[in-house]
Design an enzyme around this catalytic site. Sequence first.
Site, PDB file in Angstrom:
ATOM      1  N   HIS A 117       0.859  -1.178   0.000  1.00 14.99           N
ATOM      2  CA  HIS A 117       0.000   0.000   0.000  1.00 14.99           C
ATOM      3  C   HIS A 117       0.899   1.233   0.000  1.00 14.99           C
ATOM      4  CE1 HIS A 117      -3.957  -1.914   1.228  1.00 14.99           C
ATOM      5  NE2 HIS A 117      -3.101  -2.904   1.446  1.00 14.99           N
ATOM      6  N   GLU A 155       3.296   0.118   4.000  1.00 15.17           N
ATOM      7  CA  GLU A 155       2.837   1.426   3.533  1.00 15.17           C
ATOM      8  C   GLU A 155       4.048   2.186   2.987  1.00 15.17           C
ATOM      9  OE1 GLU A 155      -0.214   2.451   3.361  1.00 15.17           O
ATOM     10  OE2 GLU A 155      -1.392   1.261   4.792  1.00 15.17           O
TER      11      GLU A 155
END
Length: 316
Positions: free
Chosen positions: A224, A285
């Site tokens: 992500h 992330e």
Amino acid sequence: MQENRQESDLIEIVPTNQKYYYNLMKQNIRELKRAYPFLETKVAGYSVLGKDIPYIKIGNGEKELLYHGSIHANEWITSVLLMKFIENFCKAYIFNQNLQEYSVRELFERVSLYIIPMVNPDGVDLVTGNVDDKSSIYQNYVDIAYQFPTIPFPDGWKANFNGVDLNLQFPAGWQNAKKIKFEQGFDSPAPRDFVGAGPLTQPEALMLYDFTLTHNFALTISYHTQGKEIYWDFQNINPPRGYEIGQKFAKLSGYRLEEVPYNSSFAGYKDWFIQDYYRPGYTVEAGEGENPLPISQFEQIYQENEGILICGMAIS
């Protein structure tokens, strides 16, 4: 293996200086397969709009791993990351080189790495400007977005074509996710954060679920953006070596190893994988800023994450 090739003979296939969209990924996969015929690529499933969702397999070892990206539409830079990693791995394989300190030929024989670079191709095409704005498909997105005027359009779009957030579709505290997101106002199709009518109602999420069931993944990484953080646990379930491997990933990347904030801690792929398999699963992330991250960040993101990608293969 084509030992007589020179590094100078190999053209760069995966572009890292432009927005990355579905047809470009498909073209790159074909080009990679031609250049590196030892890759395996097949279809893992289909999107709402009928796009086939390909996977690429590297290696022929017994240990199976899964990496995937772009489950959220405006995080499309993760597809570039995974595709460029495939290309760089293949180059190193051809010339018997290392990536980081790891021998790729040794890993190739020991590991089967499955990569699904673009879980949400319909959404990616919207965010990257590859949907005709006069089409009924585009109008569907506009109609959903109209209900949420504070979310930038199309840049704020994370969901699939149906306005369902695919990373809130997994049977791991789905009812908790529903309660949290409904209280936040996401109780109908939305650009992000709508959980859908139930778990696994969307074909892209069901594809990822079924693909996992038909393999024996020892470890998974879900890519992500953004925040430079690594999430490693699910509720009170801490799989063996999960924290230890996460620490190694954090050291290699410079990212922080964190526990997931409560309001984001249910119904994701990682959550379900840890819950049902009790094995290490990670959400990374990558990068920092506001999604979609600009492609100008790519080189830094790649440098930060190549260590994670290759180390994940090397862990036994």
